[in-house]
Design a protein around this motif. Structure first.
Motif, short mmCIF file in Angstrom:
data_model
loop_
_atom_site.label_atom_id
_atom_site.label_comp_id
_atom_site.label_asym_id
_atom_site.label_seq_id
_atom_site.Cartn_x
_atom_site.Cartn_y
_atom_site.Cartn_z
N ALA A 159 29.94 30.12 -4.33
CA ALA A 159 31.30 29.80 -4.77
C ALA A 159 31.27 29.05 -6.09
O ALA A 159 32.04 29.36 -7.01
N LEU A 160 30.36 28.07 -6.20
CA LEU A 160 30.26 27.31 -7.46
C LEU A 160 29.92 28.24 -8.62
O LEU A 160 30.48 28.11 -9.72
N ALA A 161 29.00 29.18 -8.37
CA ALA A 161 28.61 30.10 -9.44
C ALA A 161 29.82 30.90 -9.90
O ALA A 161 30.07 31.03 -11.11
N ALA A 162 30.58 31.43 -8.94
CA ALA A 162 31.74 32.25 -9.31
C ALA A 162 32.74 31.43 -10.10
O ALA A 162 33.24 31.87 -11.16
N ILE A 163 33.02 30.20 -9.63
CA ILE A 163 34.01 29.37 -10.33
C ILE A 163 33.50 28.99 -11.71
O ILE A 163 34.23 29.03 -12.71
N THR A 164 32.21 28.63 -11.78
CA THR A 164 31.66 28.19 -13.05
C THR A 164 31.72 29.29 -14.10
O THR A 164 32.15 29.07 -15.23
N MET A 165 31.29 30.48 -13.70
CA MET A 165 31.33 31.60 -14.66
C MET A 165 32.74 31.83 -15.15
O MET A 165 32.99 31.94 -16.36
N THR A 166 33.65 31.91 -14.20
CA THR A 166 35.01 32.31 -14.57
C THR A 166 35.67 31.26 -15.45
O THR A 166 36.22 31.57 -16.51
N ALA A 215 23.37 14.67 2.07
CA ALA A 215 22.35 14.45 1.05
C ALA A 215 22.34 15.61 0.06
O ALA A 215 22.25 15.41 -1.16
N LEU A 216 22.47 16.81 0.59
CA LEU A 216 22.47 18.01 -0.26
C LEU A 216 23.60 17.96 -1.28
O LEU A 216 23.40 18.20 -2.47
N LEU A 217 24.78 17.58 -0.79
CA LEU A 217 25.93 17.53 -1.70
C LEU A 217 25.70 16.50 -2.80
O LEU A 217 25.99 16.75 -3.98
N SER A 225 13.99 25.88 -3.27
CA SER A 225 13.08 26.82 -2.60
C SER A 225 12.01 26.08 -1.82
O SER A 225 11.44 26.65 -0.90
N ILE A 226 11.70 24.84 -2.18
CA ILE A 226 10.60 24.17 -1.48
C ILE A 226 11.09 23.10 -0.52
O ILE A 226 10.66 23.01 0.61
N VAL A 227 12.03 22.29 -1.00
CA VAL A 227 12.37 21.11 -0.20
C VAL A 227 13.23 21.46 1.01
O VAL A 227 12.92 21.10 2.13
N TRP A 228 14.32 22.21 0.77
CA TRP A 228 15.23 22.45 1.89
C TRP A 228 14.62 23.43 2.88
O TRP A 228 14.14 24.48 2.48
N PRO A 229 14.66 23.11 4.13
CA PRO A 229 14.14 24.05 5.13
C PRO A 229 15.05 25.26 5.26
O PRO A 229 16.23 25.20 4.89
N ALA A 230 14.49 26.33 5.80
CA ALA A 230 15.23 27.59 5.90
C ALA A 230 16.52 27.42 6.70
O ALA A 230 17.50 28.12 6.47
N GLU A 231 16.53 26.45 7.63
CA GLU A 231 17.73 26.29 8.46
C GLU A 231 18.92 25.83 7.64
O GLU A 231 20.07 25.93 8.07
N MET A 232 18.64 25.29 6.46
CA MET A 232 19.73 24.78 5.63
C MET A 232 20.41 25.87 4.80
O MET A 232 21.46 25.65 4.22
N ILE A 233 19.76 27.03 4.73
CA ILE A 233 20.28 28.08 3.83
C ILE A 233 21.76 28.36 4.02
O ILE A 233 22.52 28.40 3.06
N PRO A 234 22.24 28.52 5.24
CA PRO A 234 23.68 28.82 5.40
C PRO A 234 24.55 27.74 4.77
O PRO A 234 25.69 28.03 4.39
N TYR A 235 24.04 26.50 4.67
CA TYR A 235 24.90 25.44 4.15
C TYR A 235 24.97 25.43 2.63
O TYR A 235 25.97 25.03 2.07
N TRP A 236 23.89 25.81 1.97
CA TRP A 236 23.98 25.75 0.52
C TRP A 236 24.23 27.10 -0.15
O TRP A 236 24.82 27.14 -1.23
N ALA A 237 23.81 28.20 0.47
CA ALA A 237 23.92 29.48 -0.23
C ALA A 237 25.38 29.83 -0.53
O ALA A 237 25.73 30.15 -1.67
N GLY A 238 26.22 29.70 0.49
CA GLY A 238 27.63 30.04 0.27
C GLY A 238 28.28 29.10 -0.73
O GLY A 238 29.05 29.51 -1.60
N LEU A 239 27.94 27.81 -0.61
CA LEU A 239 28.52 26.81 -1.51
C LEU A 239 28.13 27.11 -2.96
O LEU A 239 28.98 27.12 -3.87
N LEU A 240 26.83 27.37 -3.17
CA LEU A 240 26.38 27.65 -4.53
C LEU A 240 27.00 28.95 -5.04
O LEU A 240 27.33 29.07 -6.23
#
Lengths: 545, 499
Positions: free
Chosen positions: B291-298, B221-223, B274-289
């Motif tokens: 990576a996306l941030a780094a690729i997007t900027m570059t 769902a997150l993806l 910050s509101i919807v996803w529970p804290a347990e989900m952080i490992p799944y989106w933080a790293g992904l985002l």
């Protein structure tokens, strides 16, 4: 509250720049019909620029002698003439705090000298003078700000602030052949270094917050508190599982070399000659004379002073880079055909001595480095001023095609020779006063500096010997230029009477600069004690006091 | 005062800007129908002033009510939640709309046709709901309301092939990604049976507590949600529409799309993560985002380097800027500085891009060109335009005294605070790469020489835009404290609102 000297020194040029931007453009007028009005306007621009830099110079002199007297009278405070601390963005600990110590007070004076004489020498700029002087003043303000800042964020703010006006000045008013290339190269080199250092400082801030330092802020005093509490000796993990290191050891090279780029440290010195040559005369003066000191100064202030543990580990190899600077820079200067490139590479060589002085990690050597910053600043400003004057008249800087200019512009030749003697480290001039302690410091360091494995870094003595080679080569290339450009036969036919003597303003400017070179040379006590006072607390951290 | 009027105010305040926008919409439509053709030309000023008044009312009411313990901020049956964060983003959207109106008077493509302003108002309405949405269904409805109007604005110049292409491309990409988003939202609803944000959080937490199956479902769902929102903010690899839409659409439309739409989408993104996803989900989106941030900027910066068309260049630059702002979203995972940094960055970005597009539309009005080469000699042809462009470029590049310096400083601070020092370093290196093309524009304006160096005329309406944005950027870049405090307070409320 006392009069906010440093704030006024910094903001007077900004105020003048704003006034200039609000004045009428001379290009709005038609040169055919309103020639007189245009002349009046341009006179106005120059006068405002000269007045603003002069005010800053006078106040800078006052600050300088104030600090000098206080230190002479045995005042043990580290910083003088403090303004602030006023909150700026208090939520993240950014404040406005200015002040000078024995190292930065001469730098304030140097900035004043170079900027005021720079305006005098640019008196005849006729391409958009309003914008030229306005951007020049912004550049000067940024430089003052860095030297006066006691808040590390403020230091970065002014540091970055000075880069953009310099880009515009070089790209717009510089030497047509390389100005766009030189300006872009210089800007990107300088920014990448400083902004990586900024990340390091942010990391230092948050590390201190995490370590529970109370009321942590970006103020230098708070970083010093964090340093003394041992925050930066904490062990952190290296990226990519490379193991562990203390925070100071990890970040010191990033911060020191990051700033060192602006001081022209090898192998990141490449922007410097290109940038100097591309810049218009006044900007070369500020740029080589003052801006490179920004790098050396900030590397000391942020790098060495806040991360001494890292400095002790890394400076013993950074000194090798400095040695390359000194020797390689002078050898390259030797083979240049372009007059301005000679001076550009000589700056690389001389700034190597400054880094070398920091790397001695003892009071003697660091005092020499502090003096060298001032001496080299004034000397290079004088050099670039004379090069500019020759080029303005001859329209070439190709050394073999010049000759005999002594006959036409004796003052310029004299000024160049004074600068040249300083450059060679002739006793009685400021260069000797500065370079001698550096070499003494190197010898001293060869017995005191300990390496990570417990050995004494005896190779420092060898470095001193090799660096002397640089000085000898310096003498060679300076004498070569003096001989080829100023002496010899003057070819009347070739120059068709185009070469005239310089204006009185130019002579005044050169006189002011030469005066300080001689003054510090014959009476070092006017500067040396205060620099020593400034470097002592830092040297103590490095175990060299 | 508050206690007496609570029932009414409680109901009205959360949707006050939306109600105002509806009124403005009716007014503009009536004006278009009933007024004679000549006076219809004033429509840009009327709409602009309308937006501006709404912004002022919204801010004054917002500051009075939001944060008051008696005021819940929930409206329309709790599908809207107004907090300081929403107030801040709504102010950005309304300001962007107001300035876009003033700018649009200069555009031959728009030619002051009423339809443009209608679309603009509806888009602003959708965005205002987006940043205050507290319900999955409203998220989708608001997003589509805004998007459909933006498609119209992008393809507004019907006689231009490029503009029609831009509109169509934007629409096709948008339709596909929004369908994917909708699927993601429906998955969330399917797993939890809830649509309201306040109840979603605990429900999702319960799901993740179920073990790996629940987590896997949520990651899917997150993806899917990320695809939809990533398209709106132009994150690589959903960025393909950006350069073409920027190049083809009428300049005022681009100004609005690149500022308000991006701000609103980031507002939603931050709230969602910050509101919807529970804290347990952080490992799944933080790293992904990250990576996306780094690729997007570059990627954004690399592609911007070679552009010759200034609108296209700003298109790629806006991709890169989205990458920087994503750093703040990544930092959300570990520090409350993250949301504040995004809010500050978006505020500065809205002002900055509006300034740049105001200059672009002035140059386009005078020369009809949007090629960077045609900016040669701008500093002589119109010093005010050149200086505003300099300020805008410096701000985008992150050089003081423009606001971008503080914007980047806060973002990188948040990243370092959250333990993403490597991401901050990538951001810093990118900032330098980006400076190359921003400085190139400045260089062309100051160093380049045009054959014809006659002076440009600047209409008073446009002068207003130039002044507001130019002074605003410098104010945010020097006296950053009030804005940052606002952003910090807003982000604190965002987390406090968690039920």
């Amino acid at each position: 509250m006392q009069f906010p000297f440093l704030t006024v020194i910094t903001f007077a040029p900004i105020a003048a720049a704003v006034i200039l931007f609000m004045m009428q453009e001379d290009s709005d007028l038609d040169p055919a019909t309103d020639a007189e009005q245009i002349a009046t306007l341009r006179m106005g621009y120059r006068t405002i620029a000269a007045a603003a830099t002069f005010v800053s110079l006078l106040l800078g002199l006052f600050v300088y002698f104030g600090v000098n007297q206080a230190i002479g009278a045995g005042d043990t405070a580290q910083f003088f003439f403090e303004d602030g601390r006023w909150a700026w963005v208090p939520q993240i600990g950014i404040g406005y705090h200015m002040g000078v110590d024995g190292i930065s007070a001469p730098m304030i004076l140097l900035t004043g000298l170079a900027s005021f004489t720079g305006v005098l020498i640019s008196w005849r700029v006729d391409d958009r003078p309003r914008e030229f002087f306005a951007f020049f003043l912004l550049l000067v303000a940024g430089v003052y700000g860095v030297f006066a800042a006691l808040d590390v964020f403020l230091l970065f703010f002014f540091y970055e602030l000075s880069i953009f006006p310099m880009y515009i000045l070089i790209a717009t008013w510089g030497w047509k052949v390389t100005r766009e290339y030189g300006a872009m190269k210089l800007t990107l080199y300088i920014l990448i270094g400083s902004i990586l250092a900024l990340v390091g400082v942010i990391a230092m801030y948050f590390l201190a917050v995490a370590a529970g330092i109370e009321n942590m802020s970006f103020d230098l005093a708070d970083f010093i508190r964090a340093r003394d509490a041992g925050v930066y000796d904490q062990v952190v993990e290296l990226p990519f599982n490379l193991g562990l290191a203390t925070f100071a050891r990890l970040w010191f090279p990033v911060i020191f070399i990051g700033f060192g780029i602006l001081a022209g440290i090898f192998p990141f010195h490449n922007w410097s000659p290109d940038g100097h040559v591309a810049a218009p005369t006044a900007v070369s003066m500020i740029h080589a004379g003052v801006l490179m000191k920004l790098g050396a100064y900030s590397a000391l202030r942020v790098g060495v002073m806040l991360l001494p543990e890292g400095a002790r580990v890394h400076l013993p190899w950074i000194v090798l880079l400095a040695l390359v600077n000194v020797v390689y820079g002078s050898l390259i200067a030797m083979v240049q055909r372009d007059f301005k490139y000679v001076i550009g590479f000589s700056s690389v060589s001389h700034m190597g001595l400054v880094s070398m002085g920091w790397a001695t990690m003892n009071v003697t050597g660091m005092t020499g480095a502090g003096l060298q910053m001032f001496s080299h600043g004034v000397m290079t400003a004088l050099f670039f001023a004379t090069v500019g004057m020759v080029y303005d008249r001859a329209h070439t800087r190709d050394i073999p095609s010049l000759g005999g200019f002594w006959h036409k512009m004796p003052t310029v030749a004299l000024a160049f020779i004074v600068g040249g003697l300083v450059s060679m480290g002739m006793p009685g001039l400021s260069g000797f006063v500065a370079e001698f302690p550096i070499f003494v410091g190197l010898w001293q360091a060869s017995q005191t500096v300990t390496l990570g494995n417990g050995q004494i870094a005896s190779y420092y003595a060898l470095i001193a010997i090799l660096a002397v080679v640089g000085i000898i080569v310096t003498a060679a290339y300076i004498l070569r230029v003096v001989q080829r450009v100023f002496f010899g036969e003057f070819d009347e036919e070739k120059w068709h009477g185009e070469i005239s003597d310089v204006t009185t303003l130019d002579k005044v400017a050169m006189g002011i600069l030469a005066f300080w070179l001689i003054l510090v040379g014959v009476y070092p006590a006017i500067m040396q004690p205060m620099v020593t006072h400034g470097v002592e607390p830092i040297a103590r951290l490095l175990g060299g006091a | 005062m508050l206690t007496e009027s609570v029932p009414l105010m409680q109901a009205v305040v959360p949707v006050l800007p939306e109600m105002g926008l509806l009124l403005l919409l009716i007014l503009v439509l009536m004006h278009g129908v009933f007024s004679p053709k000549e006076s219809r030309r004033t429509v840009c000023v009327i709409t602009g002033v309308g937006f501006f008044t709404l912004m002022v009312i919204h801010l004054s009411v917002g500051f009075n009510f939001v944060g008051d313990p008696d005021f819940s901020g929930s409206g329309l049956g709790d599908i809207v939640r107004v907090d300081a964060f929403a107030v801040m983003f709504r102010a950005m959207i309304l300001l962007a709309a107001a300035l876009t109106c003033l700018m649009s008077g200069e555009s031959r493509a728009i030619n002051r046709r009423v339809e443009f302003y209608v679309a603009l108002i509806v888009a602003a309405l959708g965005m205002c709901l987006m940043v205050a949405a507290n319900d999955l269904i409203l998220v989708y409805v608001a997003l589509e309301t805004a998007s459909v109007s933006l498609y119209i604005m992008a393809g507004f110049q019907r006689d231009s092939k490029l503009s029609s292409e831009a509109g169509l491309k934007y629409y096709l990409f948008g339709a596909v990604t929004s369908a994917i988003l909708l699927y993601g939202l429906s998955l969330i609803f399917g797993f939890t049976g809830e649509t309201n944000f306040s109840r979603l959080g605990p429900a999702l937490s319960a799901l993740t507590a179920n073990g790996s199956e629940g987590v896997f479902a949520l990651v899917v769902a997150l993806l899917l949600v990320l695809v939809g929102l990533g398209f709106k903010v132009a994150v690589v690899p959903f960025h393909f529409w950006t350069p073409d839409v920027y190049e083809g659409s009428p300049t005022p439309s681009v100004a609005f799309i690149s500022t308000a739409s991006k701000a609103a989408s980031f507002g939603l993104l931050v709230r969602f993560f910050s509101i919807v996803w529970p804290a347990e989900m952080i490992p799944y989106w933080a790293g992904l985002l990250a990576a996306l941030a780094a690729i997007t900027m570059t990627l954004g910066n690399m592609l911007a380097l070679v552009q010759k068309n200034i609108k296209r260049m700003l298109g790629y630059s806006s991709i890169a800027q989205a990458g920087y702002a994503l750093i703040g979203v990544v930092a959300l995972s570990d520090t409350e500085l993250g949301a504040a940094a995004v809010a500050f960055y978006m505020a500065m970005y809205v002002l900055t891009n509006l300034a740049a597009f105001a200059v672009i539309s002035a140059v386009e009005w005078n020369t009809g060109s949007v090629q960077i080469a045609d900016y040669a000699g701008l500093s002589r042809r119109s010093f005010p335009l050149a200086i505003v462009m300099v300020v805008a470029m410096l701000s985008l590049g992150g050089v003081p005294p423009a606001a971008g310096f503080f914007g980047k400083f806060f973002l990188f601070s948040a990243a370092v605070d959250a333990g993403y020092t490597w991401l901050a370093i990538i951001g810093v290196v990118n900032a330098i790469i980006a400076l190359f093309y921003y400085l190139t524009v400045i260089k062309v304006m100051f160093v380049g020489k045009a054959e014809d160096e006659s002076r440009y005329t600047i209409r008073p309406r446009l002068a207003v835009v130039l002044w507001v944005t130019g002074v605003g950027i410098l104010l945010m870049g020097t006296l950053a404290s009030p804005w940052w405090r606002w952003a910090v307070e807003a982000s604190q409320q965002l987390t406090v609102m968690l039920p």
